[in-house]
Scaffold this motif. Sequence first.
Motif, PDB file in Angstrom:
ATOM      1  N   THR A 247      -9.142  43.813  23.303  1.00 11.68           N
ATOM      2  CA  THR A 247      -9.703  44.817  23.342  1.00 11.68           C
ATOM      3  C   THR A 247      -7.562  45.568  23.569  1.00 11.68           C
ATOM      4  OG1 THR A 247     -11.008  45.616  22.937  1.00 11.68           O
ATOM      5  CG2 THR A 247     -10.030  47.704  23.247  1.00 11.68           C
ATOM      6  N   ILE A 248      -7.796  44.745  25.369  1.00  9.17           N
ATOM      7  CA  ILE A 248      -6.624  45.041  26.164  1.00  9.17           C
ATOM      8  C   ILE A 248      -5.459  44.057  25.392  1.00  9.17           C
ATOM      9  CG2 ILE A 248      -5.055  43.732  28.503  1.00  9.17           C
ATOM     10  CD1 ILE A 248      -8.032  45.195  29.769  1.00  9.17           C
ATOM     11  N   CYS A 249      -5.413  43.453  25.625  1.00  7.61           N
ATOM     12  CA  CYS A 249      -3.973  41.760  24.137  1.00  7.61           C
ATOM     13  C   CYS A 249      -3.936  43.063  22.571  1.00  7.61           C
ATOM     14  CB  CYS A 249      -4.794  40.842  23.253  1.00  7.61           C
ATOM     15  SG  CYS A 249      -5.400  40.250  24.750  1.00  7.61           S
ATOM     16  N   VAL A 250      -4.775  43.897  21.751  1.00  7.71           N
ATOM     17  CA  VAL A 250      -4.623  44.131  20.776  1.00  7.71           C
ATOM     18  C   VAL A 250      -3.974  45.709  21.461  1.00  7.71           C
ATOM     19  CG1 VAL A 250      -5.689  45.013  18.917  1.00  7.71           C
ATOM     20  CG2 VAL A 250      -6.569  43.231  19.356  1.00  7.71           C
ATOM     21  N   VAL A 251      -4.622  46.380  22.335  1.00  2.00           N
ATOM     22  CA  VAL A 251      -3.641  47.627  22.794  1.00  2.00           C
ATOM     23  C   VAL A 251      -2.353  47.362  23.228  1.00  2.00           C
ATOM     24  CG1 VAL A 251      -3.661  49.108  24.208  1.00  2.00           C
ATOM     25  CG2 VAL A 251      -5.384  49.213  22.499  1.00  2.00           C
ATOM     26  N   VAL A 252      -2.214  46.296  24.195  1.00  2.00           N
ATOM     27  CA  VAL A 252      -0.709  45.941  24.285  1.00  2.00           C
ATOM     28  C   VAL A 252       0.208  45.410  23.470  1.00  2.00           C
ATOM     29  CG1 VAL A 252       0.739  44.172  26.205  1.00  2.00           C
ATOM     30  CG2 VAL A 252      -1.378  45.156  26.520  1.00  2.00           C
ATOM     31  N   SER A 253      -0.414  44.449  22.383  1.00  5.14           N
ATOM     32  CA  SER A 253       0.681  44.094  21.260  1.00  5.14           C
ATOM     33  C   SER A 253       0.405  45.415  20.773  1.00  5.14           C
ATOM     34  CB  SER A 253      -0.217  43.727  20.153  1.00  5.14           C
ATOM     35  OG  SER A 253      -1.019  42.584  20.825  1.00  5.14           O
ATOM     36  N   LEU A 254      -0.162  46.220  19.941  1.00  5.52           N
ATOM     37  CA  LEU A 254       0.296  47.506  19.233  1.00  5.52           C
ATOM     38  C   LEU A 254       1.201  48.376  20.420  1.00  5.52           C
ATOM     39  CD1 LEU A 254      -2.941  47.978  17.702  1.00  5.52           C
ATOM     40  CD2 LEU A 254      -0.937  46.933  16.310  1.00  5.52           C
ATOM     41  N   SER A 255       1.157  49.001  21.381  1.00  3.14           N
ATOM     42  CA  SER A 255       1.752  49.576  21.709  1.00  3.14           C
ATOM     43  C   SER A 255       3.301  49.121  22.132  1.00  3.14           C
ATOM     44  CB  SER A 255       1.102  49.768  23.303  1.00  3.14           C
ATOM     45  OG  SER A 255       0.556  50.450  23.378  1.00  3.14           O
ATOM     46  N   LEU A 256       3.563  47.622  21.948  1.00  2.94           N
ATOM     47  CA  LEU A 256       5.231  46.773  21.848  1.00  2.94           C
ATOM     48  C   LEU A 256       5.333  47.419  20.659  1.00  2.94           C
ATOM     49  CD1 LEU A 256       4.793  43.392  23.889  1.00  2.94           C
ATOM     50  CD2 LEU A 256       6.885  45.232  23.624  1.00  2.94           C
ATOM     51  N   LEU A 257       4.839  47.360  19.617  1.00  3.56           N
ATOM     52  CA  LEU A 257       5.044  47.830  18.439  1.00  3.56           C
ATOM     53  C   LEU A 257       5.597  48.460  17.826  1.00  3.56           C
ATOM     54  CD1 LEU A 257       5.453  46.457  15.380  1.00  3.56           C
ATOM     55  CD2 LEU A 257       3.122  47.475  14.739  1.00  3.56           C
ATOM     56  N   THR A 258       5.158  49.727  18.735  1.00  3.42           N
ATOM     57  CA  THR A 258       5.386  51.559  18.118  1.00  3.42           C
ATOM     58  C   THR A 258       6.432  51.260  19.151  1.00  3.42           C
ATOM     59  OG1 THR A 258       3.479  51.840  19.340  1.00  3.42           O
ATOM     60  CG2 THR A 258       3.612  52.006  17.181  1.00  3.42           C
ATOM     61  N   GLN A 259       6.831  51.328  20.298  1.00  2.51           N
ATOM     62  CA  GLN A 259       7.513  51.231  21.526  1.00  2.51           C
ATOM     63  C   GLN A 259       8.901  50.939  20.873  1.00  2.51           C
ATOM     64  OE1 GLN A 259       5.299  51.332  25.547  1.00  2.51           O
ATOM     65  NE2 GLN A 259       7.268  52.375  25.511  1.00  2.51           N
ATOM     66  N   THR A 260       8.496  49.705  19.964  1.00  2.18           N
ATOM     67  CA  THR A 260      10.335  49.258  20.119  1.00  2.18           C
ATOM     68  C   THR A 260      10.778  49.286  18.450  1.00  2.18           C
ATOM     69  OG1 THR A 260       8.951  47.270  19.232  1.00  2.18           O
ATOM     70  CG2 THR A 260       9.896  47.736  21.348  1.00  2.18           C
ATOM     71  N   THR A 261       9.781  50.009  18.293  1.00  2.00           N
ATOM     72  CA  THR A 261      10.253  51.131  16.189  1.00  2.00           C
ATOM     73  C   THR A 261      10.240  52.065  16.278  1.00  2.00           C
ATOM     74  OG1 THR A 261       9.292  48.436  15.833  1.00  2.00           O
ATOM     75  CG2 THR A 261      10.161  49.913  13.774  1.00  2.00           C
ATOM     76  N   GLU A 262      10.946  52.471  15.394  1.00  2.00           N
ATOM     77  CA  GLU A 262      11.299  54.179  15.009  1.00  2.00           C
ATOM     78  C   GLU A 262       9.833  53.699  14.287  1.00  2.00           C
ATOM     79  OE1 GLU A 262      14.935  54.912  15.072  1.00  2.00           O
ATOM     80  OE2 GLU A 262      15.253  55.763  16.964  1.00  2.00           O
ATOM     81  N   PHE A 263       9.412  55.393  14.525  1.00  2.00           N
ATOM     82  CA  PHE A 263       8.348  55.630  13.464  1.00  2.00           C
ATOM     83  C   PHE A 263       8.616  55.358  11.455  1.00  2.00           C
ATOM     84  CE2 PHE A 263       4.749  57.475  11.226  1.00  2.00           C
ATOM     85  CZ  PHE A 263       3.219  57.291  11.640  1.00  2.00           C
ATOM     86  N   TYR A 264       9.869  55.938  11.510  1.00  2.00           N
ATOM     87  CA  TYR A 264      10.280  55.667  10.140  1.00  2.00           C
ATOM     88  C   TYR A 264      10.699  54.440   9.477  1.00  2.00           C
ATOM     89  CZ  TYR A 264      15.175  55.794  11.106  1.00  2.00           C
ATOM     90  OH  TYR A 264      16.582  55.507  12.049  1.00  2.00           O
ATOM     91  N   ARG A 265      10.674  53.783  10.501  1.00  2.00           N
ATOM     92  CA  ARG A 265      10.822  52.329  10.435  1.00  2.00           C
ATOM     93  C   ARG A 265       9.792  52.115   9.928  1.00  2.00           C
ATOM     94  NH1 ARG A 265      16.726  50.477  10.652  1.00  2.00           N
ATOM     95  NH2 ARG A 265      15.619  48.600  11.417  1.00  2.00           N
ATOM     96  N   LEU A 266       9.145  52.166  10.447  1.00  2.00           N
ATOM     97  CA  LEU A 266       6.954  51.261  10.716  1.00  2.00           C
ATOM     98  C   LEU A 266       7.150  52.324   9.594  1.00  2.00           C
ATOM     99  CD1 LEU A 266       5.061  51.927  13.779  1.00  2.00           C
ATOM    100  CD2 LEU A 266       6.023  49.674  12.710  1.00  2.00           C
ATOM    101  N   ILE A 267       7.522  53.196   8.683  1.00  2.00           N
ATOM    102  CA  ILE A 267       6.818  53.518   7.434  1.00  2.00           C
ATOM    103  C   ILE A 267       7.518  52.331   6.306  1.00  2.00           C
ATOM    104  CG2 ILE A 267       7.117  55.296   5.812  1.00  2.00           C
ATOM    105  CD1 ILE A 267       6.603  56.806   8.600  1.00  2.00           C
ATOM    106  N   LYS A 268       8.607  52.436   6.678  1.00  8.24           N
ATOM    107  CA  LYS A 268       9.865  51.679   5.710  1.00  8.24           C
ATOM    108  C   LYS A 268       9.147  50.213   5.613  1.00  8.24           C
ATOM    109  CE  LYS A 268      13.830  54.392   4.697  1.00  8.24           C
ATOM    110  NZ  LYS A 268      13.727  55.379   3.574  1.00  8.24           N
TER     111      LYS A 268
END
Lengths: 247, 242
Positions: B107-128
């Motif tokens: 769980t901690i591995c997944v949370v850290v990974s997803l945090s990294l993804l969302t903190q380094t990508t603006e939300f609208y770029r994730l949507i695109k």
Amino acid sequence: MKTHVIDVHNLSFSYPNGKKVLKGISFAVEQEERLGIIGPNGAGKSTLLYHLNGLYRGESRVGILGMEINKDNLKAIRAKVGLVFQDPNDQLFMATVRDDIAFGLLNRKVPREKIEEKMMEVLQYMNLEGYEELSSFHLSLGEMKRVALATVLVMEPEILIFDEPSASLDPGQRRSLIGVLKDLRQTMVIATHDLEMVLELCHRVLLLHDGEVKAEGPCKEILSDQRLLEQCSLEVPPSLRMGGVFP
Amino acid sequence: MTTLFFFPKSQTRGYLSEVDPRVKILVFIALILGMVLTSPLEFLKFGLFFALLFFLIIQSRVSWKPIIFRILLVSVMIVFIGVIVLIFQRRPVSQNLMVMWNISVKTICVVVSLSLLTQTTEFYRLIKALESLRVPRLFVSLLGFTYRYLQLLYDEIIRVKRAIDSRSFGKKRKMENVKLLEKTLVHVFLRTFDRSERIYAAMLSRGYDGTLSTMDFLSLKKKDFVFAGVIAVFLLVVLVLI
């Protein structure tokens, strides 16, 4: 002779709950004319505007640029009539300003390179360069209003319809919006409570009250009729009360 | 206006921020799958996964605060599951502890990974990126609208709460609070319903015919291929060769 670009004849409309909002409205707007629609809250101003873009369909005839609005020509009508909503949050629904401005053109299947070109032009015109990648909720209300207008202008409509364009703007933002509207050459219909703005921008005014046309005529004539305006819960704008600043 | 914590105006400009969001999504899915499928007894492999995540966090210059906050948040859930396991599973303690370790580390591995993804990508770029990766349009549109209107909804709730507070006096009992919450939610729901109708009208007025098209501006660069290649080699080494 100037042609009628908007021709509304005996228009009536009721909401599904049975409330009759428009009762036998008739008027016409000439090319490049600016018509102000005024009236108290609930008079039917916004409902009338929605008919000009085909969003609502009442009884009888609404003609736009010689076409009678029907199911088959709705897309063509909407490409010609740009509607700017009162609350820009309703109009700016995409994740970025760029997507909001491109939305109408993408629906018209305009090539993406052309969209990019038009978008840059309109952003420059509206003084919004550098806003493309921003999300609307990061903008001030004045900026949002400008973006909302840009989303419509980019489609190069022949008719512009505004619902309360100056609502909630501070005096500076309002002045800059009036400046932008004055420079536009399109035919305009502006529904508003801002009678000073009507006086400054419009050639003619249509006074709605309780779903009916109470009066129609030159701005100065209608807006200086104190009795008529008071009957409709409106008041003579200060500039006319003070002897008339605008000619 | 109070800005919601997940709507930052700008993101960090470290290494990961410059990688194409599509590549990031695929790479993090691969990493998460790799972590989840690894046996909990392979401590070395988990050490390497953590080392990689640590390296990416440093390289991307992201803040530790939200990562730690999210880890603490899921820790509560992990502890809750742990208690249930200890009470209801009649197994030796060592086995129960192993289950706990398995859940916690992954769980901690997944949370850290997803945090990294969302903190380094603006939300609208994730949507695109999701749109470009052929995720169903309806789902992507819903995400987009949620992103666009969540702040507005939040502001609405704050306004209603202020209006209620301005006319409330003294300490309220729990039941009164529940009733107020119920009224607030009903009010916000009705307003949202009205707004959705106006938004739909605005979409129709600009020629909406059921397809929500957007401008595509994502393009792959050399950096993206390098990043994907390095992670692929890392996964190959960790999962197959070690």
